[in-house]
Design a protein around this motif. Structure first.
Motif, PDB file in Angstrom:
ATOM      1  N   TYR A  75       0.823  -1.211   0.000  1.00  0.00           N
ATOM      2  CA  TYR A  75       0.000   0.000   0.000  1.00  0.00           C
ATOM      3  C   TYR A  75       0.860   1.265   0.000  1.00  0.00           C
ATOM      4  CZ  TYR A  75      -3.682   3.216   1.520  1.00  0.00           C
ATOM      5  OH  TYR A  75      -4.568   4.244   1.608  1.00  0.00           O
ATOM      6  N   ASP A  76       1.821   1.300   0.929  1.00  0.00           N
ATOM      7  CA  ASP A  76       2.620   2.527   1.058  1.00  0.00           C
ATOM      8  C   ASP A  76       3.481   2.770  -0.189  1.00  0.00           C
ATOM      9  OD1 ASP A  76       1.619   3.038   3.579  1.00  0.00           O
ATOM     10  OD2 ASP A  76       3.053   1.665   4.500  1.00  0.00           O
ATOM     11  N   PRO A 101      -6.084  10.269  -4.686  1.00  0.00           N
ATOM     12  CA  PRO A 101      -7.020  10.079  -3.575  1.00  0.00           C
ATOM     13  C   PRO A 101      -6.734  11.039  -2.428  1.00  0.00           C
ATOM     14  CG  PRO A 101      -6.315   7.964  -4.397  1.00  0.00           C
ATOM     15  CD  PRO A 101      -5.510   8.991  -5.134  1.00  0.00           C
ATOM     16  N   GLY A 102      -7.769  11.696  -1.963  1.00  0.00           N
ATOM     17  CA  GLY A 102      -7.625  12.605  -0.822  1.00  0.00           C
ATOM     18  C   GLY A 102      -7.306  14.028  -1.200  1.00  0.00           C
ATOM     19  N   ASP A 103      -7.090  14.281  -2.474  1.00  0.00           N
ATOM     20  CA  ASP A 103      -6.695  15.633  -2.888  1.00  0.00           C
ATOM     21  C   ASP A 103      -7.790  16.669  -2.669  1.00  0.00           C
ATOM     22  OD1 ASP A 103      -4.228  14.917  -3.519  1.00  0.00           O
ATOM     23  OD2 ASP A 103      -4.389  15.142  -5.689  1.00  0.00           O
ATOM     24  N   ALA A 105      -9.619  16.868  -0.082  1.00  0.00           N
ATOM     25  CA  ALA A 105      -9.916  17.083   1.338  1.00  0.00           C
ATOM     26  C   ALA A 105      -9.698  18.524   1.769  1.00  0.00           C
ATOM     27  CB  ALA A 105      -9.052  16.154   2.168  1.00  0.00           C
ATOM     28  N   PHE A 108     -12.459  21.270   2.219  1.00  0.00           N
ATOM     29  CA  PHE A 108     -13.436  21.203   3.290  1.00  0.00           C
ATOM     30  C   PHE A 108     -13.785  22.590   3.809  1.00  0.00           C
ATOM     31  CE2 PHE A 108     -14.238  20.160   7.918  1.00  0.00           C
ATOM     32  CZ  PHE A 108     -15.532  19.768   7.704  1.00  0.00           C
ATOM     33  N   SER A 172     -21.107  14.480   4.452  1.00  0.00           N
ATOM     34  CA  SER A 172     -20.801  13.051   4.290  1.00  0.00           C
ATOM     35  C   SER A 172     -21.776  12.410   3.320  1.00  0.00           C
ATOM     36  CB  SER A 172     -20.907  12.326   5.641  1.00  0.00           C
ATOM     37  OG  SER A 172     -19.961  12.826   6.516  1.00  0.00           O
ATOM     38  N   ASP A 183     -10.745   6.838  -4.356  1.00  0.00           N
ATOM     39  CA  ASP A 183     -10.171   6.336  -3.122  1.00  0.00           C
ATOM     40  C   ASP A 183      -9.390   5.064  -3.437  1.00  0.00           C
ATOM     41  OD1 ASP A 183      -9.536   6.276  -0.507  1.00  0.00           O
ATOM     42  OD2 ASP A 183     -11.585   6.194   0.231  1.00  0.00           O
ATOM     43  N   ILE A 184      -8.521   4.710  -2.509  1.00  0.00           N
ATOM     44  CA  ILE A 184      -7.742   3.485  -2.711  1.00  0.00           C
ATOM     45  C   ILE A 184      -8.558   2.312  -2.171  1.00  0.00           C
ATOM     46  CG2 ILE A 184      -5.590   2.313  -2.151  1.00  0.00           C
ATOM     47  CD1 ILE A 184      -4.365   5.093  -1.669  1.00  0.00           C
TER      48      ILE A 184
ATOM     49  N   MET B   1     -12.561  15.800   3.596  1.00  0.00           N
ATOM     50  CA  MET B   1     -13.100  16.776   4.529  1.00  0.00           C
ATOM     51  C   MET B   1     -12.771  16.413   5.965  1.00  0.00           C
ATOM     52  SD  MET B   1     -17.104  15.861   4.753  1.00  0.00           S
ATOM     53  CE  MET B   1     -17.554  15.101   6.266  1.00  0.00           C
ATOM     54  N   ILE B   2     -12.506  15.135   6.185  1.00  0.00           N
ATOM     55  CA  ILE B   2     -12.304  14.703   7.547  1.00  0.00           C
ATOM     56  C   ILE B   2     -10.838  14.859   7.950  1.00  0.00           C
ATOM     57  CG2 ILE B   2     -11.672  12.272   7.220  1.00  0.00           C
ATOM     58  CD1 ILE B   2     -14.605  13.404   9.349  1.00  0.00           C
ATOM     59  N   ARG B   3     -10.061  15.296   6.946  1.00  0.00           N
ATOM     60  CA  ARG B   3      -8.620  15.351   7.174  1.00  0.00           C
ATOM     61  C   ARG B   3      -8.253  16.261   8.343  1.00  0.00           C
ATOM     62  NH1 ARG B   3      -4.665  16.309   2.238  1.00  0.00           N
ATOM     63  NH2 ARG B   3      -4.911  14.083   2.018  1.00  0.00           N
ATOM     64  N   GLY B 106     -11.851   5.315   4.740  1.00  0.00           N
ATOM     65  CA  GLY B 106     -11.120   5.566   3.504  1.00  0.00           C
ATOM     66  C   GLY B 106      -9.641   5.788   3.702  1.00  0.00           C
ATOM     67  N   ASN B 107      -9.063   6.324   2.652  1.00  0.00           N
ATOM     68  CA  ASN B 107      -7.619   6.432   2.571  1.00  0.00           C
ATOM     69  C   ASN B 107      -7.024   7.262   3.706  1.00  0.00           C
ATOM     70  OD1 ASN B 107      -5.037   6.281   1.442  1.00  0.00           O
ATOM     71  ND2 ASN B 107      -5.329   8.254   0.447  1.00  0.00           N
ATOM     72  N   GLU B 108      -7.678   8.390   3.998  1.00  0.00           N
ATOM     73  CA  GLU B 108      -7.106   9.269   5.023  1.00  0.00           C
ATOM     74  C   GLU B 108      -7.129   8.597   6.388  1.00  0.00           C
ATOM     75  OE1 GLU B 108      -9.580  12.569   4.483  1.00  0.00           O
ATOM     76  OE2 GLU B 108      -8.868  12.821   2.437  1.00  0.00           O
ATOM     77  N   ARG B 110      -6.980   5.481   6.879  1.00  0.00           N
ATOM     78  CA  ARG B 110      -5.948   4.455   6.866  1.00  0.00           C
ATOM     79  C   ARG B 110      -4.573   5.090   7.107  1.00  0.00           C
ATOM     80  NH1 ARG B 110      -2.350   1.472   4.480  1.00  0.00           N
ATOM     81  NH2 ARG B 110      -2.543  -0.781   4.413  1.00  0.00           N
ATOM     82  N   GLN B 111      -4.383   6.253   6.482  1.00  0.00           N
ATOM     83  CA  GLN B 111      -3.118   6.955   6.702  1.00  0.00           C
ATOM     84  C   GLN B 111      -2.945   7.303   8.171  1.00  0.00           C
ATOM     85  OE1 GLN B 111      -3.442  10.277   4.045  1.00  0.00           O
ATOM     86  NE2 GLN B 111      -2.155   9.304   2.502  1.00  0.00           N
ATOM     87  N   GLN B 158      -5.271  23.687   9.456  1.00  0.00           N
ATOM     88  CA  GLN B 158      -6.115  23.258  10.582  1.00  0.00           C
ATOM     89  C   GLN B 158      -5.501  23.581  11.947  1.00  0.00           C
ATOM     90  OE1 GLN B 158      -9.018  21.932   9.750  1.00  0.00           O
ATOM     91  NE2 GLN B 158      -8.516  21.890   7.556  1.00  0.00           N
TER      92      GLN B 158
END
Lengths: 769, 211
Positions: A75-76, A101-103, A105, A108, A172, A183-184, B1-3, B106-108, B110-111, B158
């Motif tokens: 994964y990493d 993925p996550g870009d 975020a 928000f 959400s 997403d992964i 958004m949850i980051r 999700g991914n975040e 997991r990170q 944040q």
């Protein structure tokens, strides 16, 4: 003669310079985008946007997006590779943006700022359902838990705007409506990561797209070489388009080389001199130049399809050159060589011009461009035969030419088949009557998916990405119409509720609409009322105690969130609007019938499939081409009767008409779909068939008959070499056109000869000697 | 958004498990020991959430359990009971009836869990990529540390500053946010104990429930 040639040469040079200047300075744009021209009809008077416009907007948007999926057991390591690859992709010319993925975020805060003041009117489906069913206490309990949870996203500012913390659930819910995708995912101890690339607006078609795709392929190959356990897959319109264009280009280039060599060899074997070849090139070249110049004068943008078809049509002008070149110098003084053929040539040109003029009457710019290009080109070719070819030293047909010998034996064989005039006339009438019957009987097949030949690996990649990440696939959308934006939002909300069971059942992978981001004012007001009655009135006191600050009841008269405000903060929302229509984007639809059945109840909502819409558009083009063909056939029949009298006129007319009939039936038997493109090929069959029969009819006197027949025979061979070889292409579209033309030309040649030849026992009038 | 709040929690947990981190800069002070796979850390906390414009802080207390195998449980007992579970599959709230609601996946997430694991194994890298880490003073046996997010990092939007202090265990973490809100978390009564986890905690993890 010299002066005329000089003037005409000057005209060609001026036209060439003008066309090059127009194109080089981009005063006239060369548009290779398949979607940009279709549907842009001349009479766009309607207020409502057409489906094809909506499809164009949608596909132009989707066409800019490419999806690359990476998979790796670690994964990493996968995320590291993805970051490096994203940097490489970003450097490729044509890349506009890349999303990993996550870009998203970090947006928000923007969303929070947008939605914050209207939080009381924005409810997730679950929260709305809870409040409608009297379960306000569960939301209150959730609020309390959130306040003390270490994983709470609120700030003092958002808490003041949204004390019951309803907005995070709304956001959400918004994410859930998008479905999975960016997403992964991990399946069987292997992780899969999507990289979504957006291409620059002007770089997703043509050579720029080819260059971009090559860059991506190199980058993926390099990444794979660095780590062989990395697997990649890619999908997107750009990959399919470039692949199919490359295949078609490769095929056509090969065929063009063979055809050119074949024609050169044929002319060489006939005349044993390069001069006739130079003459033929001059004639065809002047046609191409004049066609291009005419288009650049009349249009701001020329479509590639118009150029290709127009150039093909002008290709028939090689017949004009051959018709002239076979006339021997010894039989007539040079100055009168053209005079011997000018009637046949003139009538051939007139027929073609009438034909293409009929095509120009269609409301479709694409067809108008093809017609203009062809008319200008053929007139120019005619002028070149008249003014330039007489300057080229005459080279008679070589006496022992193998082509001539072959022609001799073919003619002897053909003579056996010639029947009396009355039977010819009967056959001509049968052919003429059978043609419209066949046109009506043989169904059209306009499905654009059958035109290309998709690469198996790309198809496999698209399927794997769709199954693994739920991304890609053929785009479908629901079009929502309505006079006001609020009405469309309300319709959209009702449609969403109606298709919710299909989403739950997995028949639709996901739906996103503008109303998800900006609920209608009516829904916001209803939500606000629910929040006031079911939450504030019951729980504001205890919450106020916890927060140690007074809470105010939501004001129903306070402003509501409007689409324009949202679009300012989230520009991507424009993807859900097309003028006076909104679109609901669908993902991964597996049951179109069920979806259509659900939408029947909605007057202002309908499912739009780009494939179907584009296919229908081409069906319209085919329809117009048929009408133009019908008009020109009627005119040709009248002209033939006027020129040759009823009997001979019908026989002459039946040659091109019968050729079209043969092409239609032959193509149908061969399994060639009758599409817009093959109908255009029928136009070509008509134009060439008319030339053949007119050349033979007008040059059928004893002195020139053999020369004319040889000229037509040479024309047939050159046309078969040029067009017939297309039938061997691996690209269905190219192969279909080639098959139709090959069948049609052989039929045209045979009928032209058969209908104009007399038996030994009959005179021109058909009387017995 | 949850980051955003993941960062906050990550940092909290990082400090909560600070004893697990070998810190070269703390050579003169008490050294935390790593948590082995067959151990877990538990203790109590007090979270004072100071919100700009609100008169008094939102105060909560409770206990936490950090297990390298499973994740983190943040169990609030005052003023209202509530449980938040952090594990590889996501972040969940658990109500009194045992109902689990996903707060983030999700991914975040997991990170984030990966980050915890890294911290547990004594690896500072996950925080170093987001923060400039600096020691303030170490005159006593206590250590002090400041974490300033890098301007372009996602944490930067944040968090303004994080300060922490402790000895063999982390004692206090202060998180200052751009909105001028700040969370002050005080830890107490921390112990490292051998597995198995007490049933009431073990059952809160999804893999514990499966067993």
């Amino acid at each position: 003669m010299i002066r005329s040639a000089f003037v005409w040469t000057t005209c060609i040079l001026v036209m060439a310079a003008f066309a090059v200047w127009q194109l080089a300075t981009e005063r006239t744009e060369l548009d290779a985008d398949f979607l940009s021209l279709i549907g842009q009809e001349q009479d766009q008077q309607q207020d409502e946007i057409s489906d094809i416009d909506a499809v164009r907007t949608l596909l132009a948007d989707s066409g800019r997006q490419a999806i690359i999926m990476l998979s790796h057991p670690d994964y990493d390591h996968l995320t590291d590779i993805a970051r490096q690859l994203a940097e490489t992709l970003n450097r490729i010319d044509g890349t506009a943006s890349i999303m990993l993925p996550g870009d998203n975020a970090d947006r928000f805060d923007n969303l929070r700022a947008l939605y914050g003041p209207y939080a009381n009117g924005l409810l997730s489906d679950a929260d709305r359902d809870a409040l409608k069913n009297g379960r306000g206490e569960s939301l209150y309990q959730r609020t309390i838990q959130t306040l003390y949870s270490p994983a709470s996203p609120f700030t003092s500012a958002t808490l003041k705007q949204d004390p019951f913390q309803l907005m995070p659930d709304f956001l959400s819910g918004l994410g859930n409506k998008f479905g999975t995708g960016n997403d992964i995912v991990t399946i069987n101890e292997r992780s899969y990561l999507p990289i979504i690339v957006t291409l620059q607006a002007n770089k997703y078609s043509g050579t720029a797209a080819t260059s971009w795709v090559n860059g991506v392929n190199d980058a993926l190959a390099e990444a794979h070489n660095s780590d062989p356990t990395l697997q990649t897959a890619k999908t997107g319109q750009v990959f399919f388009a470039v692949n199919e264009a490359e295949n078609a280009k490769k095929d056509v280039q090969t065929i063009a080389v063979i055809a050119t060599l074949g024609i050169a060899i044929m002319i060489g074997l006939t005349f044993f001199s390069p001069l006739p070849m130079i003459g033929a090139v001059l004639v065809v070249g002047s046609g191409l130049v004049a066609g291009a110049a005419a288009l650049t004068i009349l249009f701001d943008a020329i479509h590639a399809i118009a150029l290709v078809f127009g150039a093909t049509m002008i290709g028939i002008s090689i017949d004009y050159a051959l018709h002239y070149l076979v006339i021997p110098a010894s039989s007539t003084p040079t100055s009168s060589r053209f005079g011997k053929i000018h009637k046949g040539l003139g009538l051939g040109l007139l027929t073609s011009v009438i034909g293409f003029s009929a095509l120009a009457l269609s409301p479709t710019i694409l067809l108008v461009q093809i017609a203009v290009y062809s008319i200008a080109g053929l007139i120019s070719a005619y002028c070149s035969v008249k003014f330039l070819l007489p300057l080229i030293p005459n080279r008679p047909v070589w006496k022992n030419s193998p082509v001539r010998i072959a022609h001799h034996w073919v003619m002897r064989l053909m003579m056996v088949l010639v029947l009396p005039r009355k039977i010819q006339l009967l056959v001509a009438i049968i052919l003429t009557v059978a043609l419209p019957i066949s046109v009506i009987s043989i169904p059209g097949h306009d499905d654009v998916r059958t035109l290309g030949q998709s690469d198996e690996e790309l198809v496999s990649d698209a399927r794997v990405i769709s199954e693994t990440l739920g991304l890609g696939g053929s785009p479908l959308f629901i079009r929502i119409d309505g006079p006001t934006v609020q009405q469309r939002l309300e319709t959209s909300e009702t449609v969403r509720n109606a298709i919710a069971p299909l989403v739950s059942a997995g028949k639709i992978g996901g739906v996103v609409a503008l109303s998800d981001f900006v609920p209608s004012t009516a829904l916001q007001e209803d939500n606000r009322r629910l929040v006031r009655d079911e939450l504030y009135q019951a729980f504001s006191a205890p919450l106020s105690d916890v927060l140690q600050t007074p809470l105010q009841l939501p004001n129903l008269d306070a402003p509501y969130l409007l689409p324009d405000q949202a679009i300012t903060s989230i520009p991507e929302l424009t993807r859900f609007q097309t003028n006076t229509s909104d679109i609901m984007r669908l993902r991964d639809v597996s049951d179109i019938s069920a979806l259509n059945a659900t939408l029947i109840a909605f007057e202002n909502a309908r499912l739009i499939s780009p494939t179907v819409i584009i296919s229908n558009q081409f069906a319209d083009y085919r329809y117009w081409t048929y009408i133009a063909l019908g008009v020109v056939l009627v005119i040709a029949l009248l002209l033939a009767i006027l020129r040759y009298g009823p009997g001979r006129g019908i026989r002459v007319f039946s040659a091109p008409a019968g050729a079209i009939l043969f092409a239609l039936i032959g193509g149908h038997i061969q399994g060639v779909p009758i599409s817009f493109f093959t109908t255009m090929a029928l136009f070509l069959v008509f134009a060439i068939g008319a030339d053949y029969v007119l050349f033979l009819s007008e040059g059928n006197d004893i002195e020139h008959r053999d020369h004319t027949r040889l000229a037509v025979f040479l024309s047939l061979i050159s046309s078969i070499l040029a067009f017939g070889l297309l039938a061997t292409s691996s690209v269905p579209l190219v192969s279909d056109i080639g098959t139709i033309i090959a069948i049609g030309l052989v039929g045209a040649w045979f009928l032209a000869f058969w209908m104009t030849e007399t038996t030994k026992n009959t005179t021109d009038t058909g009387n017995t000697n | 958004m949850i980051r955003g709040f993941l960062i906050l929690i990550t940092v909290c947990v990082a400090f909560a498990s600070f004893l697990a981190m070998p810190q070269p800069l703390l050579a003169e002070t008490a050294k935390p020991s790593p948590i082995a796979e067959n151990e877990y850390l538990r203790g109590t906390f007090e979270l004072a959430r100071h919100l700009n414009g609100f008169e008094k802080p939102l105060l909560s207390r409770g206990e936490f359990v950090l297990s390298p195998q499973h994740g983190l449980i943040w169990k609030t007992t005052f003023p209202f009971p509530g449980v938040t579970v952090f594990e590889e599959g996501g972040i969940f709230s658990v109500d009194q009836n045992g109902q689990r609601d996903a707060m983030a996946k999700g991914n975040e997430t997991r990170q984030f869990v990966t980050m915890i694991s890294s911290v547990l194994s004594g690896n500072w890298n996950p925080l170093e990529s987001q923060f400039n880490i600096s020691e303030s003073t170490a005159k006593t046996k206590e250590w002090n540390i400041n974490l300033t997010p890098y301007p372009n990092s996602f944490a930067g939007s944040q968090i303004e500053l994080i300060t922490a202090q402790g000895n063999a265990f982390v004692q206090e973490v202060v998180i200052i946010k751009p909105s001028s809100d700040q969370d002050i978390i005080t830890f107490d009564g921390q112990t490292i104990e051998p597995v198995p986890l007490p049933t009431e905690f073990n059952d809160l993890f999804s893999d514990g429930r499966a067993k």
